[in-house]
Design a protein around this motif. Sequence first.
Motif, mmCIF file in Angstrom:
data_model
loop_
_atom_site.group_PDB
_atom_site.id
_atom_site.type_symbol
_atom_site.label_atom_id
_atom_site.label_comp_id
_atom_site.label_asym_id
_atom_site.label_seq_id
_atom_site.Cartn_x
_atom_site.Cartn_y
_atom_site.Cartn_z
ATOM 1 N N GLU A 1 14.022 0.793 7.293
ATOM 2 C CA GLU A 1 14.615 -0.352 6.605
ATOM 3 C C GLU A 1 13.686 -1.557 6.503
ATOM 4 O OE1 GLU A 1 17.513 -1.168 4.876
ATOM 5 O OE2 GLU A 1 17.452 1.011 4.763
ATOM 6 N N GLU A 2 12.744 -1.680 7.435
ATOM 7 C CA GLU A 2 11.856 -2.847 7.395
ATOM 8 C C GLU A 2 10.906 -2.821 6.196
ATOM 9 O OE1 GLU A 2 10.213 0.084 10.433
ATOM 10 O OE2 GLU A 2 12.162 -0.779 9.994
ATOM 11 N N TYR A 3 10.908 -1.713 5.461
ATOM 12 C CA TYR A 3 10.069 -1.588 4.269
ATOM 13 C C TYR A 3 10.891 -1.678 2.977
ATOM 14 C CZ TYR A 3 5.865 -0.494 6.894
ATOM 15 O OH TYR A 3 4.779 -0.573 7.715
ATOM 16 N N ARG A 4 11.996 -2.411 3.022
ATOM 17 C CA ARG A 4 12.827 -2.584 1.819
ATOM 18 C C ARG A 4 12.041 -3.188 0.662
ATOM 19 N NH1 ARG A 4 17.573 -5.677 4.224
ATOM 20 N NH2 ARG A 4 16.230 -5.436 5.961
ATOM 21 N N LEU A 5 11.164 -4.149 0.984
ATOM 22 C CA LEU A 5 10.344 -4.766 -0.058
ATOM 23 C C LEU A 5 9.421 -3.731 -0.701
ATOM 24 C CD1 LEU A 5 9.557 -7.275 -1.620
ATOM 25 C CD2 LEU A 5 7.969 -7.853 0.215
ATOM 26 N N THR A 6 8.911 -2.816 0.106
ATOM 27 C CA THR A 6 8.068 -1.741 -0.424
ATOM 28 C C THR A 6 8.854 -0.897 -1.423
ATOM 29 O OG1 THR A 6 6.760 -1.652 1.605
ATOM 30 C CG2 THR A 6 6.707 0.292 0.205
ATOM 31 N N ALA A 7 10.113 -0.636 -1.125
ATOM 32 C CA ALA A 7 10.961 0.132 -2.046
ATOM 33 C C ALA A 7 11.120 -0.615 -3.367
ATOM 34 C CB ALA A 7 12.309 0.404 -1.405
ATOM 35 N N SER A 8 11.297 -1.931 -3.303
ATOM 36 C CA SER A 8 11.408 -2.730 -4.535
ATOM 37 C C SER A 8 10.108 -2.679 -5.330
ATOM 38 C CB SER A 8 11.733 -4.181 -4.199
ATOM 39 O OG SER A 8 12.968 -4.257 -3.530
ATOM 40 N N LEU A 9 8.979 -2.753 -4.628
ATOM 41 C CA LEU A 9 7.682 -2.662 -5.301
ATOM 42 C C LEU A 9 7.500 -1.298 -5.951
ATOM 43 C CD1 LEU A 9 5.426 -4.404 -2.642
ATOM 44 C CD2 LEU A 9 6.013 -5.282 -4.911
ATOM 45 N N LEU A 10 7.970 -0.251 -5.293
ATOM 46 C CA LEU A 10 7.848 1.094 -5.832
ATOM 47 C C LEU A 10 8.614 1.224 -7.146
ATOM 48 C CD1 LEU A 10 6.744 3.940 -5.398
ATOM 49 C CD2 LEU A 10 8.835 4.455 -4.127
ATOM 50 N N VAL A 11 9.784 0.635 -7.216
ATOM 51 C CA VAL A 11 10.576 0.687 -8.446
ATOM 52 C C VAL A 11 9.842 -0.038 -9.583
ATOM 53 C CG1 VAL A 11 12.734 -0.068 -9.516
ATOM 54 C CG2 VAL A 11 12.766 0.993 -7.253
ATOM 55 N N ILE A 12 9.157 -1.136 -9.240
ATOM 56 C CA ILE A 12 8.369 -1.860 -10.258
ATOM 57 C C ILE A 12 7.161 -1.028 -10.672
ATOM 58 C CG2 ILE A 12 6.928 -3.894 -10.663
ATOM 59 C CD1 ILE A 12 8.900 -5.405 -8.758
ATOM 60 N N LEU A 13 6.456 -0.480 -9.695
ATOM 61 C CA LEU A 13 5.225 0.270 -9.971
ATOM 62 C C LEU A 13 5.466 1.598 -10.681
ATOM 63 C CD1 LEU A 13 3.188 -0.262 -6.675
ATOM 64 C CD2 LEU A 13 2.746 -1.277 -8.916
ATOM 65 N N GLY A 43 12.453 9.581 -11.958
ATOM 66 C CA GLY A 43 12.658 10.144 -10.628
ATOM 67 C C GLY A 43 12.297 9.162 -9.528
ATOM 68 N N VAL A 44 11.145 8.515 -9.659
ATOM 69 C CA VAL A 44 10.731 7.533 -8.649
ATOM 70 C C VAL A 44 11.638 6.306 -8.716
ATOM 71 C CG1 VAL A 44 8.870 5.966 -7.949
ATOM 72 C CG2 VAL A 44 8.356 8.330 -8.521
ATOM 73 N N GLY A 45 11.995 5.895 -9.921
ATOM 74 C CA GLY A 45 12.873 4.741 -10.066
ATOM 75 C C GLY A 45 14.225 4.951 -9.394
ATOM 76 N N LEU A 46 14.739 6.155 -9.499
ATOM 77 C CA LEU A 46 16.049 6.449 -8.910
ATOM 78 C C LEU A 46 15.980 6.804 -7.421
ATOM 79 C CD1 LEU A 46 17.645 8.580 -11.778
ATOM 80 C CD2 LEU A 46 18.127 6.191 -11.185
ATOM 81 N N LEU A 47 14.946 7.533 -7.030
ATOM 82 C CA LEU A 47 14.868 8.037 -5.656
ATOM 83 C C LEU A 47 13.856 7.304 -4.782
ATOM 84 C CD1 LEU A 47 14.959 11.867 -6.448
ATOM 85 C CD2 LEU A 47 16.848 10.407 -5.703
ATOM 86 N N ILE A 88 13.430 7.289 -0.720
ATOM 87 C CA ILE A 88 12.253 7.936 -0.124
ATOM 88 C C ILE A 88 11.553 6.984 0.846
ATOM 89 C CG2 ILE A 88 9.942 8.832 -0.625
ATOM 90 C CD1 ILE A 88 11.156 9.950 -3.260
ATOM 91 N N ILE A 89 11.342 5.744 0.417
ATOM 92 C CA ILE A 89 10.676 4.765 1.286
ATOM 93 C C ILE A 89 11.534 4.486 2.514
ATOM 94 C CG2 ILE A 89 9.938 2.350 1.463
ATOM 95 C CD1 ILE A 89 7.932 4.064 -0.053
ATOM 96 N N GLY A 90 12.835 4.314 2.328
ATOM 97 C CA GLY A 90 13.726 4.086 3.465
ATOM 98 C C GLY A 90 13.707 5.238 4.448
ATOM 99 N N ALA A 148 0.799 -1.233 0.000
ATOM 100 C CA ALA A 148 0.000 0.000 0.000
ATOM 101 C C ALA A 148 0.834 1.286 0.000
ATOM 102 C CB ALA A 148 -0.985 -0.009 1.163
ATOM 103 N N PRO A 149 1.940 1.378 0.738
ATOM 104 C CA PRO A 149 2.704 2.635 0.660
ATOM 105 C C PRO A 149 3.269 2.911 -0.736
ATOM 106 C CG PRO A 149 3.341 1.408 2.610
ATOM 107 C CD PRO A 149 2.459 0.501 1.792
ATOM 108 N N ALA A 150 3.725 1.883 -1.410
ATOM 109 C CA ALA A 150 4.247 2.066 -2.776
ATOM 110 C C ALA A 150 3.118 2.475 -3.717
ATOM 111 C CB ALA A 150 4.918 0.785 -3.263
ATOM 112 N N SER A 151 2.017 1.773 -3.613
ATOM 113 C CA SER A 151 0.857 2.091 -4.446
ATOM 114 C C SER A 151 0.335 3.488 -4.143
ATOM 115 C CB SER A 151 -0.236 1.048 -4.204
ATOM 116 O OG SER A 151 -1.410 1.380 -4.884
ATOM 117 N N GLY A 152 0.281 3.845 -2.869
ATOM 118 C CA GLY A 152 -0.201 5.173 -2.481
ATOM 119 C C GLY A 152 0.679 6.291 -3.010
ATOM 120 N N LEU A 153 1.992 6.092 -2.987
ATOM 121 C CA LEU A 153 2.901 7.116 -3.506
ATOM 122 C C LEU A 153 2.725 7.276 -5.015
ATOM 123 C CD1 LEU A 153 5.132 9.164 -2.995
ATOM 124 C CD2 LEU A 153 6.789 7.319 -3.229
ATOM 125 N N ILE A 154 2.606 6.170 -5.710
ATOM 126 C CA ILE A 154 2.382 6.232 -7.160
ATOM 127 C C ILE A 154 1.068 6.949 -7.444
ATOM 128 C CG2 ILE A 154 1.914 4.850 -9.239
ATOM 129 C CD1 ILE A 154 4.881 4.887 -8.444
#
Length: 168
Positions: free
Chosen positions: A151-163, A136-140, A144-146, A80-86
């Motif tokens: 750090e416990e949301y590392r997977l969210t950061a990976s999802l954000l790069v995909i999304l 911008g989102v792919g690089l940063l 941003i998520i970290g 949800a945090p990755a999706s919400g940011l997108i």
Amino acid sequence: GVSSALLFIAIRLVGSAGGLLAAWLVLRPEVSTGAGLSSRALLRQAIPYGLSDVMSLIYLQADVFILTLMRGSETTGLYAPASGLINALFVIPAAVSNLVIPSLVRQLEHRQVSFRRFILKAMAGYAGLGLVLMVGVGLLGGWIIGFLLGEEYRLTASLLVILCRILL
């Protein structure tokens, strides 16, 4: 579940209607369409745009809702945090649309020759904006998520790069 999604839609709809009413009461705009339409006729013509807004809200929350039903709240909590940011970044192209659409409609109504050129420029502009947002989102995005969630949301950061590809 379903009731929380419907509650979200209802709250958003009531909030939007309340904001519209408050703005109408404060500003007391004179509605002039140039075509001699009454306020009632103008509101009737605006219904498709309002329905489009409601459908967009459903679309923006559907993935989180489905994921919650299929995988549970822990997985949804990572997604949800990755999706919400997108989804929040979609505000930028939507704001540009609010500037472009009146000119587009005016050109279409007057059958101006420059209409096709205007459409091509607008589409190129949207593609460029989407590319900037995606890169911008792919690089940063991971940083941003970290920074925001830890750090416990590392997977969210990976999802954000995909999304982030959705932004293009």
